[in-house]
Design an enzyme around this catalytic site. Sequence first.
Site, PDB file in Angstrom:
ATOM      1  CB  SER A  68      -0.960  -0.071   1.183  1.00  0.00           C
ATOM      2  OG  SER A  68      -2.102   0.666   0.882  1.00  0.00           O
TER       3      SER A  68
ATOM      4  CD1 TRP B 265      -8.177   3.081  -0.859  1.00  0.00           C
ATOM      5  CD2 TRP B 265      -9.940   4.218  -1.598  1.00  0.00           C
ATOM      6  NE1 TRP B 265      -8.028   4.384  -0.450  1.00  0.00           N
ATOM      7  CE2 TRP B 265      -9.097   5.103  -0.891  1.00  0.00           C
ATOM      8  CE3 TRP B 265     -11.107   4.711  -2.181  1.00  0.00           C
ATOM      9  CZ2 TRP B 265      -9.381   6.461  -0.740  1.00  0.00           C
ATOM     10  CZ3 TRP B 265     -11.401   6.072  -2.016  1.00  0.00           C
ATOM     11  CH2 TRP B 265     -10.540   6.916  -1.317  1.00  0.00           C
TER      12      TRP B 265
ATOM     13  CG  HIS C  66      -5.798  -2.444   1.522  1.00  0.00           C
ATOM     14  ND1 HIS C  66      -5.143  -2.197   0.346  1.00  0.00           N
ATOM     15  CD2 HIS C  66      -5.209  -1.650   2.465  1.00  0.00           C
ATOM     16  CE1 HIS C  66      -4.204  -1.277   0.544  1.00  0.00           C
ATOM     17  NE2 HIS C  66      -4.222  -0.938   1.822  1.00  0.00           N
TER      18      HIS C  66
HETATM   19  C1  GCU Z   1      -5.329   4.639   2.462  1.00  0.00           C
HETATM   20  C2  GCU Z   1      -4.853   5.440   1.275  1.00  0.00           C
HETATM   21  C3  GCU Z   1      -4.160   4.568   0.247  1.00  0.00           C
HETATM   22  C4  GCU Z   1      -3.094   3.733   0.917  1.00  0.00           C
HETATM   23  C5  GCU Z   1      -3.678   2.961   2.066  1.00  0.00           C
HETATM   24  C6  GCU Z   1      -2.672   2.149   2.879  1.00  0.00           C
HETATM   25  O1  GCU Z   1      -6.383   3.802   2.080  1.00  0.00           O
HETATM   26  O2  GCU Z   1      -5.965   6.105   0.718  1.00  0.00           O
HETATM   27  O3  GCU Z   1      -3.567   5.358  -0.767  1.00  0.00           O
HETATM   28  O4  GCU Z   1      -2.504   2.893  -0.030  1.00  0.00           O
HETATM   29  O5  GCU Z   1      -4.274   3.876   2.969  1.00  0.00           O
HETATM   30  O6  GCU Z   1      -1.505   2.536   2.950  1.00  0.00           O
HETATM   31  O7  GCU Z   1      -3.077   1.132   3.460  1.00  0.00           O
END
Ligand code: GCU
Length: 386
Positions: free
Chosen positions: A223, A314, A365
């Site tokens: 992420s 997302w 995620h």
């Molecule tokens: C949030 C953010 C993302 C990121 C994520 C994470 O959802 O909007 O861009 O990748 O956090 O780091 O888990």
Amino acid sequence: LASVLLSFELIAQNYDESKVPSYILPDVLESQNKMKIANVKDWESIRRPEILALFEENVYGIMPKKFDNSNFKIKNENKLSMNGKAHLKELEISVSNNNQTVIINLVLFVPTRAKKPAATFLLINNRGKNNTSPTRDTISGFWPAEQVIDAGYAVAAFHVNDAAPDDKNNYRNGVLRLYPEQLKADNGMKAIGAWAWAASRIMDYFEKDKDVDASKVILTGHSRGGKASLWAAAQDTRFAMCVTNCSGNTGAALSRRRFGETVKVINTTFPHWFADNYKKFNDNESALPLDQHMLVSLIAPRPVYVTNASEDLWADPVGTFKSVKEAEKVYELYNVKSGLPQSIPAINMPFVKPPLAYHIREGKHDMTFYDWAQFIKTADLYFNRQ
Ligand code: GCU
């Protein structure tokens, strides 16, 4: 009020493929003065440096290359950790510049039975420090050190907060103390740039550790950490392979699709991640002189493993896969054939063959034991270890 507005915006994000705007991606193989790039020489001397500069200027900010000095100190060592399977080293990597010092803590396990120096997975840890526990009192799929050691690799991790606290009020209290001029510049790096910078300082250490094969380091991030792993591997060609897990917007996903998270949302929620210049592209992605396929391309011909999760819209799985597909063109210049399928593979059907590997895992995620098992397969194939 701000939070009400923000949640309204988050709800307003598009998850409908039919509402993706039509867009034209900048051609990774055409230079800004319209020259067609048809060979490795022109790619490496013209287009690659140009793209790196575009990402520095418009997205991640300048990556400082110089510092006054650095030191490595072993804080703790256990040659018989993991029931004798691994040699644990806990290190402090301190780097000084501008009369300021930043300390990055590194946890490193080296397999005792495997051949040394060992190929090494390095994680940019953006979650709890317990995920990378040196005592192994917590074992999690986010950094499954035992699984990686059993596969014959060394495994290491540092925490992002050592480099730049992941917080809009405190991100300056780390690497940025060494480079105060960055804070004043519209193209100055912020937290994600600092995390990538720290990964390179760990690579400096790996080059000095005889147990680690610095020519076989697989930089891994999830992420926001996966945005940083891409940016670090794009900059620093010493990283042999990159894993970017569920990296989404301003990671591996195409910004122009505006599917899931958008540039405006990310810049609003995380104003401390990217250069101020990036905010010019809020709701204005088509004005970007780049898109994220070009970031993946910068890593060619080295392998990149990209993932998504089925419930993580997302991060735009389709836009992520399309971005990786676009990067194939640059691998072709090197005559490194990508075997990626034409469209996104089915859920839980990993495509692990380097140079471009991809899977979409069922679920949320996250980064899991399953994900790591696939990264190891790609590394085994690439380093001829299977
Ligand atoms: C949030 C953010 C993302 C990121 C994520 C994470 O959802 O909007 O861009 O990748 O956090 O780091 O888990």
